[in-house]
Design a protein around this motif. Structure first.
Motif, PDB file in Angstrom:
ATOM      1  N   LEU A 192      69.651 -63.235  67.213  1.00 49.60           N
ATOM      2  CA  LEU A 192      68.367 -63.872  67.507  1.00 49.60           C
ATOM      3  C   LEU A 192      68.051 -63.865  69.007  1.00 49.60           C
ATOM      4  N   THR A 193      68.326 -62.748  69.670  1.00 48.01           N
ATOM      5  CA  THR A 193      68.205 -62.716  71.134  1.00 48.01           C
ATOM      6  C   THR A 193      66.765 -62.752  71.625  1.00 48.01           C
ATOM      7  N   GLU A 194      65.793 -62.560  70.734  1.00 49.60           N
ATOM      8  CA  GLU A 194      64.393 -62.698  71.150  1.00 49.60           C
ATOM      9  C   GLU A 194      64.050 -64.130  71.537  1.00 49.60           C
ATOM     10  N   ILE A 195      64.933 -65.056  71.195  1.00 47.40           N
ATOM     11  CA  ILE A 195      64.711 -66.464  71.546  1.00 47.40           C
ATOM     12  C   ILE A 195      64.578 -66.658  73.056  1.00 47.40           C
ATOM     13  N   PHE A 196      65.177 -65.753  73.823  1.00 47.65           N
ATOM     14  CA  PHE A 196      65.131 -65.887  75.279  1.00 47.65           C
ATOM     15  C   PHE A 196      63.878 -65.245  75.889  1.00 47.65           C
ATOM     16  N   TYR A 197      63.114 -64.540  75.061  1.00 46.46           N
ATOM     17  CA  TYR A 197      61.884 -63.905  75.543  1.00 46.46           C
ATOM     18  C   TYR A 197      60.651 -64.675  75.079  1.00 46.46           C
ATOM     19  N   TYR A 198      60.661 -65.053  73.803  1.00 49.30           N
ATOM     20  CA  TYR A 198      59.527 -65.790  73.250  1.00 49.30           C
ATOM     21  C   TYR A 198      59.792 -67.285  73.336  1.00 49.30           C
ATOM     22  N   GLY A 199      58.827 -68.023  73.837  1.00 48.05           N
ATOM     23  CA  GLY A 199      59.008 -69.465  73.972  1.00 48.05           C
ATOM     24  C   GLY A 199      58.355 -70.254  72.868  1.00 48.05           C
ATOM     25  N   SER A 200      57.879 -69.563  71.820  1.00 51.89           N
ATOM     26  CA  SER A 200      57.083 -70.230  70.793  1.00 51.89           C
ATOM     27  C   SER A 200      57.797 -70.353  69.456  1.00 51.89           C
ATOM     28  N   LEU A 201      59.129 -70.125  69.451  1.00 48.78           N
ATOM     29  CA  LEU A 201      59.851 -70.307  68.198  1.00 48.78           C
ATOM     30  C   LEU A 201      59.966 -71.802  67.881  1.00 48.78           C
ATOM     31  N   LYS A 202      60.365 -72.123  66.663  1.00 49.44           N
ATOM     32  CA  LYS A 202      60.500 -73.529  66.296  1.00 49.44           C
ATOM     33  C   LYS A 202      61.491 -74.229  67.213  1.00 49.44           C
ATOM     34  N   LYS A 203      61.167 -75.441  67.596  1.00 48.60           N
ATOM     35  CA  LYS A 203      61.998 -76.178  68.555  1.00 48.60           C
ATOM     36  C   LYS A 203      63.425 -76.375  68.040  1.00 48.60           C
ATOM     37  N   ASP A 204      63.560 -76.555  66.737  1.00 48.09           N
ATOM     38  CA  ASP A 204      64.888 -76.776  66.175  1.00 48.09           C
ATOM     39  C   ASP A 204      65.818 -75.590  66.417  1.00 48.09           C
ATOM     40  N   ILE A 205      65.252 -74.382  66.497  1.00 41.93           N
ATOM     41  CA  ILE A 205      66.074 -73.185  66.692  1.00 41.93           C
ATOM     42  C   ILE A 205      66.738 -73.223  68.059  1.00 41.93           C
ATOM     43  N   TYR A 206      65.978 -73.575  69.082  1.00 41.76           N
ATOM     44  CA  TYR A 206      66.550 -73.670  70.434  1.00 41.76           C
ATOM     45  C   TYR A 206      67.658 -74.719  70.466  1.00 41.76           C
TER      46      TYR A 206
ATOM     47  N   SER B 123      72.714 -58.779  72.506  1.00 44.99           N
ATOM     48  CA  SER B 123      72.000 -57.663  73.109  1.00 44.99           C
ATOM     49  C   SER B 123      70.570 -58.104  73.353  1.00 44.99           C
ATOM     50  N   PRO B 124      70.122 -58.168  74.599  1.00 46.32           N
ATOM     51  CA  PRO B 124      68.782 -58.695  74.899  1.00 46.32           C
ATOM     52  C   PRO B 124      67.673 -57.910  74.210  1.00 46.32           C
ATOM     53  N   LEU B 125      66.553 -58.581  73.964  1.00 44.08           N
ATOM     54  CA  LEU B 125      65.365 -57.907  73.469  1.00 44.08           C
ATOM     55  C   LEU B 125      64.974 -56.805  74.452  1.00 44.08           C
ATOM     56  N   ILE B 126      64.728 -55.601  73.927  1.00 44.34           N
ATOM     57  CA  ILE B 126      64.302 -54.497  74.785  1.00 44.34           C
ATOM     58  C   ILE B 126      62.795 -54.593  74.974  1.00 44.34           C
ATOM     59  N   SER B 127      62.387 -54.894  76.186  1.00 45.20           N
ATOM     60  CA  SER B 127      60.973 -54.957  76.541  1.00 45.20           C
ATOM     61  C   SER B 127      60.680 -53.815  77.505  1.00 45.20           C
ATOM     62  N   ASN B 128      59.537 -53.878  78.174  1.00 45.38           N
ATOM     63  CA  ASN B 128      59.241 -52.851  79.171  1.00 45.38           C
ATOM     64  C   ASN B 128      59.890 -53.154  80.518  1.00 45.38           C
TER      65      ASN B 128
ATOM     66  N   LEU C 289      62.623 -63.912  53.202  1.00 46.50           N
ATOM     67  CA  LEU C 289      61.933 -64.414  52.019  1.00 46.50           C
ATOM     68  C   LEU C 289      60.617 -65.100  52.360  1.00 46.50           C
ATOM     69  N   ASP C 290      60.429 -65.477  53.634  1.00 48.15           N
ATOM     70  CA  ASP C 290      59.166 -66.100  54.016  1.00 48.15           C
ATOM     71  C   ASP C 290      58.225 -65.103  54.699  1.00 48.15           C
ATOM     72  N   ASN C 291      58.606 -63.815  54.741  1.00 52.28           N
ATOM     73  CA  ASN C 291      57.775 -62.759  55.309  1.00 52.28           C
ATOM     74  C   ASN C 291      57.415 -63.012  56.767  1.00 52.28           C
ATOM     75  N   HIS C 292      58.265 -63.675  57.508  1.00 53.11           N
ATOM     76  CA  HIS C 292      58.017 -63.902  58.935  1.00 53.11           C
ATOM     77  C   HIS C 292      59.117 -63.233  59.744  1.00 53.11           C
ATOM     78  N   GLU C 293      58.713 -62.537  60.820  1.00 56.22           N
ATOM     79  CA  GLU C 293      59.714 -61.953  61.712  1.00 56.22           C
ATOM     80  C   GLU C 293      60.450 -63.028  62.474  1.00 56.22           C
ATOM     81  N   VAL C 294      59.697 -64.008  62.940  1.00 58.98           N
ATOM     82  CA  VAL C 294      60.287 -65.133  63.671  1.00 58.98           C
ATOM     83  C   VAL C 294      59.684 -66.425  63.131  1.00 58.98           C
ATOM     84  N   GLU C 295      60.404 -67.510  63.309  1.00 56.51           N
ATOM     85  CA  GLU C 295      59.904 -68.828  62.902  1.00 56.51           C
ATOM     86  C   GLU C 295      59.220 -69.482  64.090  1.00 56.51           C
TER      87      GLU C 295
END
Length: 442
Positions: free
Chosen positions: A99-113, A183-188, A319-325
């Motif tokens: 779940l390394t995208e957690i460090f790039y996107y700040g809008s995931l559910k608070k419980d995940i952090y 492995s960090p999210l690969i961005s530009n 099962l919830d068809n979401h890439e991220v929560e």
């Protein structure tokens, strides 16, 4: 290619493979743990115990899960794996998404952090990042902050070994055979791919000591993990760098994650993005076939089926068809004025190989004289159109998940049949109606 058993010299691990073009059927056997994994298959991406119970209920009552041969859970929810019966573990491939995208996107559910900070032995410097997520909305500034975060934290000599070890140890504690490393999210950002390479090589040195022989590692494989953001696919140079890195090394497994996240879908890719996406998928698929290593795609849409016919071994379906929560969304009361059942969510439609809104699903059923148009029958044949129309919200949510499990299982049967009958090219061409005309270039 005829069915052929390929044995490594004096190996306890063997591969039975049949293929048509890039697509292939195979069985990886671990004679040490008495575990046998068949490919292609679908893995369910489970984010809660209730989702796990839905899967177990479908398996027990309807039995339409013979192609569900894997489970993936996010690293903050590894307790879900404990719900799976022991007898199922001998034929299921378990993986943990770091779940390394957690460090790039700040809008995931608070419980995940919050849960991520409680991962055993996670470094304090990383916990500080999780306590203050990157919520920057300006993408230029966001890339700068992300690059600084990579350099100052993930690549710091005093932090990276602790971070790599914490993630791998979570896998070892849960006995996963394919280990997805940090492995960090690969961005530009120039730093992101550089960090992926450095941390991957570090992980292999620490835990493999340079060997790629699965006999010496009791069947454990460190995967090359490529977590790729959508905006990278428009960058020819970055995609070519990723492809060169894949082809230049010896890998035990490869896991690719494609993150869209901006309310678009694969069908919205422009020509360059679609071309580079398929180019990357085919590179991984060809590497998998020639090197005989397992490959897996983490993605929330029908790209999973596309990956199988281009050489991948498996893909995972949330099962919830979401890439991220994510937290939030629009004001539901305002949205309900336009669509009273908007909170019912979406359901997968096999005819268009995409998810459609509840209201459209109900309208299609009614215009079809309340007959369900679903080729998968063990679960869905227990309902008629009126049953679906009368479902309350929570009941429909569960129904959509159970239907998704069965229809993905059915689609793997379609792929297997195409491989057996040497019809993969014809099967692939049928997708051109459903996807962007560029998504499957010849």
């Amino acid at each position: 290619m005829n069915n052929k058993e390929i044995e490594l010299k004096n190996s306890k691990y063997k591969l039975l493979m049949e293929s048509d073009t890039y697509a292939k059927r195979s069985v990886n056997e671990n004679l040490v743990s008495n575990k046998s994994i068949s490919y292609p298959h679908v893995s369910l991406y489970l984010r809660s115990k209730s989702q796990a119970n839905i899967f177990l209920d479908v398996a027990k009552k309807y039995g339409c899960v013979h192609n569900v041969r894997g489970l993936v859970v996010p690293i903050d929810r590894t307790e879900i794996l404990g719900l799976i019966p022991e007898e199922s573990k001998n034929y299921m491939q378990f993986m943990i998404d770091p779940l390394t995208e957690i460090f790039y996107y700040g809008s995931l559910k608070k419980d995940i952090y919050s849960r991520y900070t409680r991962i055993k032995d996670i470094p304090q410097e990383v916990i500080k990042l999780l306590n203050f997520p990157n919520k920057e909305s300006n993408w230029i500034k966001k890339e700068e902050e992300y690059s600084n975060q990579i350099d100052s934290v993930f690549l710091d000599d005093n932090i990276k070994i602790k971070l790599v070890s914490a993630v791998v140890n979570q896998n070892l504690l849960n006995d996963t055979e394919i280990i997805i490393p940090f492995s960090p999210l690969i961005s530009n950002s120039e730093s992101s791919l550089f960090a992926v390479k450095k941390l991957y090589e570090l992980t292999k040195r620490i835990y493999l000591g340079g060997t790629t022989d699965v006999d010496e590692t009791q069947g454990k494989r460190i995967a090359l993990y490529l977590n790729v953001s959508k905006n990278v696919f428009g960058n020819d140079r970055r995609i070519n760098e990723i492809i060169d890195y894949i082809n230049s090394g010896e890998h035990q497994a490869i896991v690719l994650k494609v993150l869209i996240t901006d309310n678009t879908s694969i069908k919205d890719f422009d020509y360059d993005e679609a071309f580079n996406l398929i180019k990357l998928i085919k590179t991984v698929g060809f590497y998998s076939k020639t090197k005989k290593i397992p490959t897996h795609l983490l993605c929330a849409n029908s790209l999973g089926i596309i990956s199988l016919i281009n050489g991948f071994d498996s893909f995972s379906q949330p099962l919830d068809n979401h890439e991220v929560e994510k937290d939030g969304g629009g004001d539901m009361n305002i949205m309900k004025l336009k669509n009273p059942t908007v909170d019912y969510g979406r359901i997968y439609n096999h005819s268009i190989r995409d998810f459609i809104q509840h209201k459209n699903h109900i309208s299609m059923i009614k215009r079809n004289n309340n007959i369900l148009d679903c080729p998968a029958e063990k679960y869905c044949n227990n309902f008629d159109g009126k049953d679906i129309s009368n479902m309350k919200r929570n009941e429909f949510w569960d129904h959509a998940k159970k239907h998704l499990i069965e229809i993905r299982n059915y689609e793997i049967d379609e792929v297997i049949q195409a491989i057996q009958n040497k019809e993969v090219r014809g099967f692939r061409s049928r997708f051109k109606y459903f996807f962007n005309q560029f998504i499957l270039p010849e």
